[in-house]
Motif scaffolding. Sequence first.
Motif, PDB file in Angstrom:
ATOM      1  N   HIS A 183       0.678  -1.375  -0.071  1.00  0.00           N
ATOM      2  CA  HIS A 183      -0.234  -0.145   0.029  1.00  0.00           C
ATOM      3  C   HIS A 183       0.985   1.340  -0.075  1.00  0.00           C
ATOM      4  O   HIS A 183       1.965   1.154   0.586  1.00  0.00           O
ATOM      5  CB  HIS A 183      -1.151   0.142   1.058  1.00  0.00           C
ATOM      6  CG  HIS A 183      -0.163   0.061   2.553  1.00  0.00           C
ATOM      7  ND1 HIS A 183       0.221  -1.050   3.159  1.00  0.00           N
ATOM      8  CD2 HIS A 183      -0.168   1.191   3.330  1.00  0.00           C
ATOM      9  CE1 HIS A 183       0.656  -0.659   4.360  1.00  0.00           C
ATOM     10  NE2 HIS A 183       0.409   0.803   4.469  1.00  0.00           N
ATOM     11  N   PRO A 191      -2.647  -0.203   6.183  1.00  0.00           N
ATOM     12  CA  PRO A 191      -3.087  -0.878   4.898  1.00  0.00           C
ATOM     13  C   PRO A 191      -4.607  -0.158   4.388  1.00  0.00           C
ATOM     14  O   PRO A 191      -4.638   0.193   3.148  1.00  0.00           O
ATOM     15  CB  PRO A 191      -3.273  -2.145   4.908  1.00  0.00           C
ATOM     16  CG  PRO A 191      -2.187  -2.452   6.022  1.00  0.00           C
ATOM     17  CD  PRO A 191      -2.288  -1.384   6.942  1.00  0.00           C
ATOM     18  N   LYS A 195      -5.399   2.300   1.118  1.00  0.00           N
ATOM     19  CA  LYS A 195      -5.867   2.047   0.344  1.00  0.00           C
ATOM     20  C   LYS A 195      -6.985   3.126  -0.262  1.00  0.00           C
ATOM     21  O   LYS A 195      -7.164   3.362  -1.349  1.00  0.00           O
ATOM     22  CB  LYS A 195      -6.879   0.550   0.555  1.00  0.00           C
ATOM     23  CG  LYS A 195      -7.860   0.278  -0.607  1.00  0.00           C
ATOM     24  CD  LYS A 195      -8.385  -0.911  -0.108  1.00  0.00           C
ATOM     25  CE  LYS A 195      -9.539  -1.500  -1.376  1.00  0.00           C
ATOM     26  NZ  LYS A 195     -10.366  -0.497  -2.099  1.00  0.00           N
ATOM     27  N   SER A 198      -5.029   5.500  -2.179  1.00  0.00           N
ATOM     28  CA  SER A 198      -5.066   4.922  -3.509  1.00  0.00           C
ATOM     29  C   SER A 198      -6.031   5.005  -4.309  1.00  0.00           C
ATOM     30  O   SER A 198      -6.125   5.384  -5.666  1.00  0.00           O
ATOM     31  CB  SER A 198      -4.359   3.543  -3.610  1.00  0.00           C
ATOM     32  OG  SER A 198      -4.505   2.872  -4.775  1.00  0.00           O
ATOM     33  N   THR A 210       0.660  -1.511  -6.868  1.00  0.00           N
ATOM     34  CA  THR A 210       1.464  -1.846  -5.639  1.00  0.00           C
ATOM     35  C   THR A 210       2.008  -3.317  -5.919  1.00  0.00           C
ATOM     36  O   THR A 210       1.577  -4.054  -6.581  1.00  0.00           O
ATOM     37  CB  THR A 210       0.439  -1.544  -4.375  1.00  0.00           C
ATOM     38  OG1 THR A 210      -0.737  -2.390  -4.535  1.00  0.00           O
ATOM     39  CG2 THR A 210       0.169  -0.158  -4.276  1.00  0.00           C
TER      40      THR A 210
END
Length: 410
Positions: A183, A191, A195, A198, A210
């Motif tokens: 991540h 994480p 996310k 992202s 990733t």
Amino acid sequence: MIQRTNDTLIVCGHGMVAQRFLEELVSKASIPYRNIIVFNGETAAAYNRVQLSALLSGETDEESLPLKPEAWFARHGIQVHHNEAVHAIAPHNRTVTTSTGKVYSYSTLVIATGASPARLGIPGEQLNGVMNFRDLNDTRALIELSQRQQRAVVVGGGFLGLEAAEGLLRRGMDVTILHRSGHLLNRQLDPESGKLLSDALTARGLKIQTSTSPTQVLGQESVRAIQLNDQTLITTDLVVIATGITPNRDLAQNAGLACGRGIQVNTQLQTSHPNIFALGECCEFNGETFGLVEPGYQQAKTLACVLAGTTKGAAYQPSETATRLKIGGIPVFSCGLQAPDEHTESLISQDITTGGYNHLLVRDNRLVGAILMGNTSQGPWYQALINDNVDIQSFRAQLPFGKPYCEAAA
């Protein structure tokens, strides 16, 4: 010919930390040096590197970058030699030799040579179009390339890589981010928040991969593609490597000073030679090196007190440093632990409407980590709780809601 002067302080390097040290030093009532000489390897005086991402994205211009005007140095009697780095130190003679071949003597030497971008160590890194994003010259080159190229790959999903990607996206390029970890911002975020970040950046137009890394850069003279560890090829006109930094220790190591990953210093920022000090990204304290500017500023303040003798027992004591940044308009704050363990409890809250996310890590009724996305206004208060080791038992239930609720409950 050796240029000998008594009570001379020489500073090797002129980045943000070196400049903060100079400002702290000249603010003291008594300065024990008649001469302060700075050797700056760059062509420009100290500038705000933090704003390079804004320069790349077109949000600011170069005129806003300098930290102090030339008149400031003249007023304080500081000589700055631009584009002239120190190439060698002779500790026992107390002299330095610069890139122009001149030799200067010193009574005290401060090494603030910073760090260099880490390399990938793969074939093709030497091709034209493989760049770093580290200094003003890098930024100028990236702006120029973005005006005539269309595709870019940024290797590294840390804050520097994300800032480079965001800037090139705003310049109109098609940008792909490659990140080795699972991540983004894996040293600052968990994480889940990685996310969320992202997803938000993908919605802005960035392409993110990733758990992947490049194995070679392809091309004849200029980059044409990058090959990944799963054999995938991504065609590109530009590759930006943003995978961390390496402390610039060679100058000290060649002079016989004790070095690990960086130049080893004690609590007074003193190296293994009593008249030589180091601070910022080039130094190592208790096995730790530093990639953020805030620890460097703390070191600059300590060293100014040590050399001016204004604070008895002045000593550098590292504290938890927070990462504060804004990527694609999304504020991010991280301080302390970012990964829970068997001894921590996690207090997690998420606002589905705004995309806000809070993850607070608690151990023995003490806050030991804080990850915030979206609304980061409570970040400095959480940082203070971490650094001051505050017992939060009386307001633990209200902790995710911030300072006002906790003060009401305490």
